[in-house]
Design an enzyme around this catalytic site. Structure first.
Site, PDB file in Angstrom:
ATOM      1  CB  THR A   1      -4.687   0.811   5.245  1.00  0.00           C
ATOM      2  OG1 THR A   1      -4.429  -0.175   4.003  1.00  0.00           O
ATOM      3  CG2 THR A   1      -4.223   2.627   4.961  1.00  0.00           C
TER       4      THR A   1
ATOM      5  CD  GLU B   1      -6.712  -5.291  -3.401  1.00  0.00           C
ATOM      6  OE1 GLU B   1      -6.084  -6.477  -4.155  1.00  0.00           O
ATOM      7  OE2 GLU B   1      -8.048  -5.212  -3.521  1.00  0.00           O
TER       8      GLU B   1
HETATM    9  C1  FAD Z   1     -12.138   2.640  -0.482  1.00  0.00           C
HETATM   10  C2  FAD Z   1     -10.479   2.148  -0.308  1.00  0.00           C
HETATM   11  C3  FAD Z   1     -10.752   1.051   0.424  1.00  0.00           C
HETATM   12  C4  FAD Z   1     -10.059   0.491   1.056  1.00  0.00           C
HETATM   13  N1  FAD Z   1      -9.327  -0.806   1.873  1.00  0.00           N
HETATM   14  C5  FAD Z   1      -8.333  -1.211   2.150  1.00  0.00           C
HETATM   15  C6  FAD Z   1      -8.711  -1.632   2.922  1.00  0.00           C
HETATM   16  O1  FAD Z   1     -10.054  -2.992   3.222  1.00  0.00           O
HETATM   17  N2  FAD Z   1      -7.957  -2.693   3.942  1.00  0.00           N
HETATM   18  C7  FAD Z   1      -6.801  -2.252   4.120  1.00  0.00           C
HETATM   19  O2  FAD Z   1      -5.970  -2.375   5.225  1.00  0.00           O
HETATM   20  N3  FAD Z   1      -7.117  -0.827   3.535  1.00  0.00           N
HETATM   21  C8  FAD Z   1      -7.521  -0.282   2.718  1.00  0.00           C
HETATM   22  N4  FAD Z   1      -7.162   0.651   1.814  1.00  0.00           N
HETATM   23  C9  FAD Z   1      -6.504   1.163   2.169  1.00  0.00           C
HETATM   24  C10 FAD Z   1      -5.411   1.544   1.023  1.00  0.00           C
HETATM   25  O3  FAD Z   1      -4.882   0.684   0.371  1.00  0.00           O
HETATM   26  C11 FAD Z   1      -4.280   2.766   0.907  1.00  0.00           C
HETATM   27  O4  FAD Z   1      -4.958   3.699   1.047  1.00  0.00           O
HETATM   28  C12 FAD Z   1      -2.813   2.820  -0.026  1.00  0.00           C
HETATM   29  O5  FAD Z   1      -2.383   1.431   0.346  1.00  0.00           O
HETATM   30  C13 FAD Z   1      -2.356   4.407  -0.358  1.00  0.00           C
HETATM   31  O6  FAD Z   1      -1.817   3.939   1.228  1.00  0.00           O
HETATM   32  P1  FAD Z   1      -2.141   5.713   1.703  1.00  0.00           P
HETATM   33  O7  FAD Z   1      -3.245   6.330   1.477  1.00  0.00           O
HETATM   34  O8  FAD Z   1      -1.899   5.336   3.025  1.00  0.00           O
HETATM   35  O9  FAD Z   1      -0.899   6.460   0.189  1.00  0.00           O
HETATM   36  P2  FAD Z   1       0.526   7.342   1.036  1.00  0.00           P
HETATM   37  O10 FAD Z   1       1.309   5.779   1.201  1.00  0.00           O
HETATM   38  O11 FAD Z   1      -0.048   7.919   2.258  1.00  0.00           O
HETATM   39  O12 FAD Z   1       0.608   7.291  -0.162  1.00  0.00           O
HETATM   40  C14 FAD Z   1       0.219   9.058  -1.220  1.00  0.00           C
HETATM   41  C15 FAD Z   1       0.677   9.401  -2.101  1.00  0.00           C
HETATM   42  O13 FAD Z   1       1.786   9.307  -1.597  1.00  0.00           O
HETATM   43  C16 FAD Z   1       2.840   9.027  -2.525  1.00  0.00           C
HETATM   44  N5  FAD Z   1       4.274   8.291  -2.077  1.00  0.00           N
HETATM   45  C17 FAD Z   1       3.781   8.113  -1.002  1.00  0.00           C
HETATM   46  N6  FAD Z   1       5.206   7.464  -0.816  1.00  0.00           N
HETATM   47  C18 FAD Z   1       6.174   7.853  -1.792  1.00  0.00           C
HETATM   48  C19 FAD Z   1       7.129   7.509  -1.979  1.00  0.00           C
HETATM   49  N7  FAD Z   1       8.720   6.071  -1.190  1.00  0.00           N
HETATM   50  N8  FAD Z   1       8.163   8.087  -3.488  1.00  0.00           N
HETATM   51  C20 FAD Z   1       7.083   8.424  -4.303  1.00  0.00           C
HETATM   52  N9  FAD Z   1       5.882   9.073  -3.805  1.00  0.00           N
HETATM   53  C21 FAD Z   1       4.847   8.447  -2.236  1.00  0.00           C
HETATM   54  C22 FAD Z   1       2.108   8.001  -3.150  1.00  0.00           C
HETATM   55  O14 FAD Z   1       2.073   7.528  -4.969  1.00  0.00           O
HETATM   56  C23 FAD Z   1       0.063   8.736  -3.001  1.00  0.00           C
HETATM   57  O15 FAD Z   1      -0.039   9.505  -4.202  1.00  0.00           O
HETATM   58  C24 FAD Z   1      -8.604   1.221   0.969  1.00  0.00           C
HETATM   59  C25 FAD Z   1      -8.598   3.023   0.724  1.00  0.00           C
HETATM   60  C26 FAD Z   1      -9.487   3.218  -0.069  1.00  0.00           C
HETATM   61  C27 FAD Z   1      -9.797   4.292  -1.043  1.00  0.00           C
END
Ligand code: FAD
Length: 755
Positions: free
Chosen positions: A188, A489
């Site tokens: 991410t 994930e």
């Molecule tokens: C505590 C924690 C630990 C983590 N650990 C790791 C780690 O070790 N390594 C790592 O790589 N990542 C890690 N992550 C990241 C995590 O995997 C991401 O936060 C997750 O994949 C969601 O991505 P984002 O936060 O960018 O959300 P976004 O992709 O920005 O999504 C935000 C919202 O928009 C909605 N959305 C997005 N696109 C669409 C679409 N096309 N259609 C409809 N709705 C949509 C989603 O459903 C969501 O509700 C961690 C996250 C947290 C909170």
């Protein structure tokens, strides 16, 4: 008041212990058989009991109510102490599987570079995997902090590395034994999470010295949320765009060292920071990473499916890929986490339903008449409706979780074999199809079940009233720790959409082209069999669903068949709309529903298959399990009764006279066994870690004891707060209010002002 003197044991009103004991005396079902059903086999049940016994009695691993009061740095340190302890258990678990406690040290030989044949298998770590899965229920931040290293870092290497790379990083370097190096999973970025294809970090090939240069080109490319980065990781697997000869080949994976493994100093070009306090799981050190011209050898690119090769004569680099598998290899690192989250859903569900059920039986509130005792919460129909379906949900998760885990291990084994060079294109094709099906099931089930358990925890917290809000009863931390499972994930909405789009495609192939591979699709998608689709969509058959009323076990299948009908009609509608508008996004709300309904029907199918194998032989026990099965189906039909009527599967009066009637009949029937059903999870008090839910049912005494143990009366100097001076100043402040504001209330002065 001191410990042990709060409740009068002779009190006729509040004697929750007696209530729980009576329920157990009256139970007619076989708890051992139930537990074997839930844990899949008697052997597994024994193993789970012995692992839990070890965890809860270990001086370092055990988790008590003082855990709920920890500060962030304390949580991180305590979590690391537990990891150190767990790594010893891991060595023991591997040796136990191999029966290898004598002669040459097994771990040493697994790490020895010369002993190529001695490769660690999934079976070798099967006991440890189970141990970790049980820890996820007791101390989720601990299992995740280890899980990021073993599950994400390790599985990314296993899924994308060559056999040599897997052996080098995971065995020789020691990662799989939590030795030598500690990994994190850097996918991410600040600017992109779900949209992996748009990650901005680059890995540019430099042919002059046969290396990659890793760069964070802008702020939004900063790797973000990375578990383990802030404190513990020495290495990352970084998702970067592969650039060769100026051409962008998309996002691939690279092992990029972060810290000197002896001094823990950051390596040149690496910047790292801490993301600080989160909503939960503060024991995990999530951080951010920036790479500035970090040089790694070409061999650090994980090259099972895509590799950069240099022509020996000309020195010109080319990129070679196995397109069939390269596309899906990205899934493999995250698959394990998703599969495990379905099992976590079962374990977390069992923990919180046990607490809330015991509380509901022990707690009394309001009396019907002046002289009658107050009513136990569990005897209110509304309380039964809030609680008992949550028990059914938990029971229905277990068989599907075990089934998915088995399917995952088998498919991954096949993937490793097929992706070795000797395999034919037909076997590659077959395994890629299996992997795609597994991806659909794991995505839909992860999303559906983590959502269900998030709702379960909050509903059950409310069902325990004010005491459910006390940190010492686990719901608060449990909820905060849990809900990230809906995001990480693979965000649940995104996963549901992706799974549903694949299901719609399967439907179109089956309905329009008659394409259906029964050996591949029968397990999860039997409702998409073309004959079944034809039958449901045929205008001559009655549109409304009738439940058979024979009462035999065979008739129970109707409770699943109805979901197949729902899915076919819903998907046909979606496919038609998409054909019209060419815009799948407009159908997103319905697509998310497809993923949920697919999960519901698969959960029913796995449960039914398991119960039909007749290993649970006691008739009363079978009967209660079938009741849970029916309740699960009816509960969700009722919740989605709008859709069942919209697609003409049920008439409004069927919703009232069949669905809701049957549902309301089942609740009091299952209620009689609710304590036995939750006792069957066999979770000791140390796992529940919530005094209102302990086995003996002595709710008030146990709860009071924990409160005063964690907040000793003596500490507050006979009730005086440490900030007593400020409190006294506030209460006894003088009449200086107007002077303090620069004015006065003295009337002689005020009179002068008005002249
Ligand atoms: C505590 C924690 C630990 C983590 N650990 C790791 C780690 O070790 N390594 C790592 O790589 N990542 C890690 N992550 C990241 C995590 O995997 C991401 O936060 C997750 O994949 C969601 O991505 P984002 O936060 O960018 O959300 P976004 O992709 O920005 O999504 C935000 C919202 O928009 C909605 N959305 C997005 N696109 C669409 C679409 N096309 N259609 C409809 N709705 C949509 C989603 O459903 C969501 O509700 C961690 C996250 C947290 C909170």
């Amino acid at each position: 008041m001191t410990r042990g003197s709060t409740v009068n044991p002779d009190s006729p009103v509040f004697n929750p212990k007696k209530f729980l004991a009576t329920e157990r005396d009256n139970s007619k079902i076989n708890i051992t058989q139930l537990n074997h059903f839930l844990e899949s086999t008697p052997e597994n049940s024994r193993l789970v009991r012995s692992l839990i016994d070890q965890i809860v009695n270990d001086p370092i691993l055990k988790t008590q109510t003082n855990y709920y009061d920890n500060e962030i740095l304390k949580e991180r340190e305590q979590t690391l102490k537990k990891i150190a302890r767990l790594s010893l258990y891991m060595e023991q678990d591997i040796k136990t599987v191999r029966h290898s406690f004598r002669n040459k040290d097994l771990l040493k030989s697994l790490q020895d570079e010369q002993e190529n044949a001695n490769t660690l298998t999934n079976k070798d770590i099967s006991i440890f995997d189970k141990r970790l899965s049980l820890i996820a229920m007791i101390d989720p931040q601990l299992s995740t902090r280890v899980g990021v290293h073993l599950g994400l870092f390790g599985n990314c290497i296993k899924g994308n590395g060559t056999d040599e790379q897997i052996k080098y990083w995971l065995q020789t370097k020691g990662a799989l034994f939590i030795k030598g190096i500690y990994g994190c999973f850097a996918m991410t970025e600040l600017g992109h999470g779900s949209n992996v294809a748009q990650m901005q970090t680059t890995a540019t090939y430099n042919p002059e010295d046969d290396t990659f240069i890793i760069n964070t080109p802008n702020l939004t490319a900063t790797k973000w949320w990375i578990g383990g980065a802030a404190h513990s990781a020495t290495h990352s697997v970084a998702y970067c765009r592969l650039i060769v000869n100026g051409k962008d080949y998309g996002v691939k994976t690279f092992v990029v060292p972060l810290r000197n493994i002896t001094t823990f100093d950051l390596l040149p070009g690496i910047s790292i920071g801490d993301l600080g306090k989160k909503m939960g799981r503060d024991g995990i050190d999530n951080g951010w990473i920036q790479y500035k011209n970090v040089v790694i050898p070409r061999e650090y690119m994980l090259s099972r499916f895509t590799k950069v090769v240099k022509d020996p004569q000309t020195g010109v680099p080319t990129v070679k890929t196995q397109p069939q598998l390269d596309q899906i290899s990205g899934y493999s690192a995250l698959l394990s986490g998703r599969v495990n989250m379905v099992m976590d859903s079962f374990r977390f569900g069992s923990r919180f339903t046990t607490i809330a059920t015991r509380y509901a039986v022990g707690r009394q509130q309001f009396a019907n008449t002046k002289d009658s005792p107050e009513t136990q919460l569990i005897n209110y129909p509304l309380h039964q409706y809030r609680l008992i379906p949550q028990i059914a949900i938990t029971y229905l998760i277990s068989p599907v979780a075990f089934d998915l885990l088995d399917n995952y291990y088998t498919t991954l084994e096949e993937l490793y074999t097929a992706s070795s060079n000797k395999s034919s294109s037909a076997s590659l094709d077959l395994v890629s199809k299996k992997l795609k099906n597994l991806f659909v099931d794991s995505a839909a089930l992860k999303a559906t079940n983590t959502w269900l358990v998030a709702q379960l925890i909050d509903e059950l917290r409310q069902s325990c009233g004010g005491h459910g809000y006390s940190q010492y009863n686990g719901f608060g931390k449990g909820y905060n720790d849990w809900v990230v499972q809906c995001t990480w994930e693979g965000d649940n909405n995104i996963l549901s959409l992706t799974a549903a789009k694949s299901i719609v495609k399967k439907f179109v192939d089956a309905a329009l082209k008659g394409k259906y591979n029964s050996s591949l699709d029968e397990h999860s998608f039997d409702y998409l069999n073309p004959t079944n689709i034809m039958k449901i969509m045929s205008t001559s058959s009655s549109p409304y669903f009738e439940f058979k009323e024979g009462g035999g076990e065979d008739d129970n299948q109707d409770y699943r068949t109805i979901w197949g009908v729902m899915l076919v009609k819903l998907i046909a509608h979606i496919a038609k709309q998409i054909r019209k508008t060419n815009d799948p996004d407009m159908m997103s709300k319905s697509l998310v529903m497809v993923s949920k309904f697919h999960s519901i029907q698969l959960m029913l199918k796995c449960f039914e298959t398991k119960l039909n194998n007749k290993k649970t032989s006691d008739p009363k026990t079978r009967e209660i399990l079938w009741k849970l099965y029916k309740l699960f189906s009816l509960y969700f039909i009722d919740k989605h009764s709008g859709e069942f009527q919209q697609f003409k599967i049920l008439k409004p009066d069927q919703v009232t006279n069949v669905i809701q009637k049957k549902l309301l009949q089942l609740l009091p029937e299952i209620r009689t066994e609710c304590i036995a059903l939750t006792d069957a999870f066999k979770l000791p008090d140390e796992v529940l870690n919530a005094p209102i839910g302990y086995y003996d049912g002595d709710i008030y005494q146990n709860y009071f004891n924990e409160i005063i143990q964690n907040n000793p009366v003596e500490k507050t100097e006979a009730g005086k707060p440490p900030y007593v001076d400020l409190l006294l100043k506030t209460l006894h402040r003088g009449y200086t209010f107007d002077e303090a504001l620069g004015g006065s209330s003295d009337s002689s002065i005020l009179e002068k002002l008005s002249k």
